[in-house]
Design a protein around this motif. Structure first.
Motif, PDB file in Angstrom:
ATOM      1  N   GLY A  44       0.816  -1.199   0.000  1.00  0.00           N
ATOM      2  CA  GLY A  44       0.000   0.000   0.000  1.00  0.00           C
ATOM      3  C   GLY A  44       0.855   1.257   0.000  1.00  0.00           C
ATOM      4  N   PHE A  45       0.371   2.284  -0.675  1.00  0.00           N
ATOM      5  CA  PHE A  45       0.984   3.612  -0.654  1.00  0.00           C
ATOM      6  C   PHE A  45      -0.031   4.579  -0.067  1.00  0.00           C
ATOM      7  N   LEU A  46       0.322   5.170   1.053  1.00  0.00           N
ATOM      8  CA  LEU A  46      -0.607   6.050   1.751  1.00  0.00           C
ATOM      9  C   LEU A  46      -0.287   7.511   1.461  1.00  0.00           C
ATOM     10  N   PHE A  47      -1.338   8.270   1.109  1.00  0.00           N
ATOM     11  CA  PHE A  47      -1.244   9.719   0.956  1.00  0.00           C
ATOM     12  C   PHE A  47      -2.321  10.333   1.851  1.00  0.00           C
ATOM     13  N   ASN A  48      -1.871  10.886   2.951  1.00  0.00           N
ATOM     14  CA  ASN A  48      -2.794  11.309   4.009  1.00  0.00           C
ATOM     15  C   ASN A  48      -2.313  12.650   4.560  1.00  0.00           C
ATOM     16  N   HIS A  49      -2.436  13.685   3.740  1.00  0.00           N
ATOM     17  CA  HIS A  49      -1.902  14.980   4.152  1.00  0.00           C
ATOM     18  C   HIS A  49      -2.816  16.098   3.664  1.00  0.00           C
ATOM     19  N   ASP A  50      -2.640  17.274   4.261  1.00  0.00           N
ATOM     20  CA  ASP A  50      -3.453  18.425   3.884  1.00  0.00           C
ATOM     21  C   ASP A  50      -3.105  18.935   2.489  1.00  0.00           C
ATOM     22  N   ALA A  51      -1.852  18.811   2.100  1.00  0.00           N
ATOM     23  CA  ALA A  51      -1.375  19.331   0.819  1.00  0.00           C
ATOM     24  C   ALA A  51      -0.843  18.186  -0.037  1.00  0.00           C
ATOM     25  N   LEU A  52      -0.392  18.547  -1.246  1.00  0.00           N
ATOM     26  CA  LEU A  52       0.013  17.532  -2.219  1.00  0.00           C
ATOM     27  C   LEU A  52       1.520  17.380  -2.339  1.00  0.00           C
ATOM     28  N   HIS A  53       2.292  18.068  -1.519  1.00  0.00           N
ATOM     29  CA  HIS A  53       3.725  18.136  -1.730  1.00  0.00           C
ATOM     30  C   HIS A  53       4.469  16.827  -1.471  1.00  0.00           C
ATOM     31  N   GLN A  54       3.848  15.879  -0.752  1.00  0.00           N
ATOM     32  CA  GLN A  54       4.539  14.627  -0.454  1.00  0.00           C
ATOM     33  C   GLN A  54       4.387  13.577  -1.555  1.00  0.00           C
ATOM     34  N   ILE A  55       3.446  13.778  -2.452  1.00  0.00           N
ATOM     35  CA  ILE A  55       3.071  12.718  -3.392  1.00  0.00           C
ATOM     36  C   ILE A  55       4.207  12.332  -4.329  1.00  0.00           C
ATOM     37  N   ARG A  56       4.906  13.302  -4.876  1.00  0.00           N
ATOM     38  CA  ARG A  56       5.953  13.004  -5.849  1.00  0.00           C
ATOM     39  C   ARG A  56       7.137  12.253  -5.248  1.00  0.00           C
ATOM     40  N   HIS A  57       7.217  12.192  -3.938  1.00  0.00           N
ATOM     41  CA  HIS A  57       8.337  11.494  -3.308  1.00  0.00           C
ATOM     42  C   HIS A  57       8.151   9.979  -3.279  1.00  0.00           C
ATOM     43  N   THR A  58       6.907   9.512  -3.392  1.00  0.00           N
ATOM     44  CA  THR A  58       6.682   8.062  -3.377  1.00  0.00           C
ATOM     45  C   THR A  58       5.900   7.546  -4.581  1.00  0.00           C
TER      46      THR A  58
END
Length: 381
Positions: free
Chosen positions: A4-18
């Motif tokens: 699983g890949f979790l994206f659980n944040h207020d903004a989108l800035h973490q997405i490109r890292h995983t």
């Protein structure tokens, strides 16, 4: 193996890292990839980055109940309540996985507070900066840590945050999402473009004490263009609190009188502020504590750092990036620093090139491919 890949944040800035690792994992027939998102915007961004490969991925939308949603509306500008509620209220979705890949550390609550101790946790840090918050004891809890390069690895090993056998240096997956071509010009003139990229940290950021004065100075001159593009989290909350530094600051908006000037562009959180558009197109970096300085030095250029907190930074590993440019203590010193940046643009080139080589491992194989291989090698048997 369900990864699983979790994206659980207020903004989108973490997405490109995983997210780039998702497409690389699809090459392995024994792997089923599940993407878990806590907002439609998160899912949309992942789908956009994956393109046609999104059709091979199962997407799970994580929701919270009415009570949690109501509480979040009250406290969202102060604390990340919804992120924790999302974990707590979707435990079955996480329990169905074998491996969970995350770009942050809050997700370890799934094991430490909510009892999911069978699940294996993989951390790919969303950035390669120097702030002390990136080197905390909580990081010891991951089963596998995938790192950008020797600089971060060596500091984590020295601090006992990782072990010789629970990490792999894979490079920086975010770079796999960036086109090599330079982006379009940001302004319709040939003046040097300065990128003002303050962090949100209430102690280290220059925004609270100097931000308005910085913008006002640029507003009153015509030698430079200015892009105001803070860390995207600055605009997500009105109040920023640091448990680590025990400091609380109130965020002020950019005054309307600065927003319509032809030589100033204000971006408080668009896609361009996280996809390296500005760090690739500008000529001079002006910042404080953001790890984006390491994305800036992909192409060495002048950098200026604002020491708004009066930090005793020389020799402090939390400020290693301040060796990559000139450090100033006041806005009054800004004109002279800008003049020196224009006159001697290669002054810090050697330091930046050395820092880039230490921070990012580069290889013929993309970082996302190396990361996927490390995950399968560790958990896929």
């Amino acid at each position: 193996m369900k990864v699983g890949f979790l994206f659980n944040h207020d903004a989108l800035h973490q997405i490109r890292h995983t997210a780039p690792v998702i497409a690389a994992l699809l090459r392995y027939r024994q792997v089923e990839v599940v993407v878990l998102t806590s907002s439609a915007a998160q899912e949309g961004e992942v789908r956009r980055l994956l393109g046609a490969a999104a059709g091979q991925v199962r997407f799970v939308s994580l929701t919270v109940g009415r009570v949690a949603a109501a509480l979040d509306r009250v406290v969202r500008h102060v604390a990340p309540f919804r992120r924790i509620a999302t974990l707590r209220e979707n435990l079955p979705a996480f329990a169905a996985l074998d491996v969970l890949v995350v770009p942050e550390t809050t997700s370890l609550l799934l094991r430490d507070r909510f009892g999911l101790d069978r699940l294996k946790y993989v951390w790919i840090p969303h950035g390669a900066g120097d702030r002390s918050v990136g080197f905390r004891d909580v990081m010891r809890g991951f089963d596998l840590v995938l790192l950008s390069g020797a600089k971060v690895r060596d500091r984590m090993l020295a601090g006992g945050l990782i072990t010789p056998d629970n990490h792999v240096v894979v490079g920086y997956p975010k770079f796999d999402t960036i086109d090599d071509a330079l982006p379009a010009r940001l302004f319709d003139n040939d003046r040097p473009v300065v990128l003002y990229n303050p962090h949100f940290d209430p102690l280290l950021s220059s925004w609270y004490a100097m931000g308005e004065a910085v913008i006002a100075w640029f507003a009153g001159q015509r030698d430079f263009n200015l892009v105001v593009a803070p860390h995207v989290m600055l605009a997500q909350r009105r109040m920023h609190a640091s448990v680590e530094h025990r400091v609380v600051r109130w965020r002020r908006d950019v005054a309307e009188r600065f927003r319509d000037l032809p030589h100033i562009r204000v971006d408080m959180g668009s896609e361009a502020s996280v996809d390296m558009t500005y760090t690739r197109a500008a000529d001079i970096y002006l910042g404080d504590a953001s790890s984006q300085i390491y994305e800036w030095i992909v192409r060495p250029r002048p950098a200026i750092f604002l020491n708004a907190s009066g930090a005793d930074w020389v020799g402090n590993p939390d400020f290693t990036h301040w060796r990559l440019g000139e450090v100033i203590d006041s806005v009054d010193a800004l004109p002279g620093a800008l003049d020196r940046a224009v006159e001697s643009p290669d002054r810090y080139r050697a330091a930046q090139e050395a820092a880039f080589a230490a921070t990012f491992s580069r290889d013929e194989e993309p970082a996302s491919v190396r990361a996927a291989a490390a995950i399968v090698a560790r958990f896929g048997a």
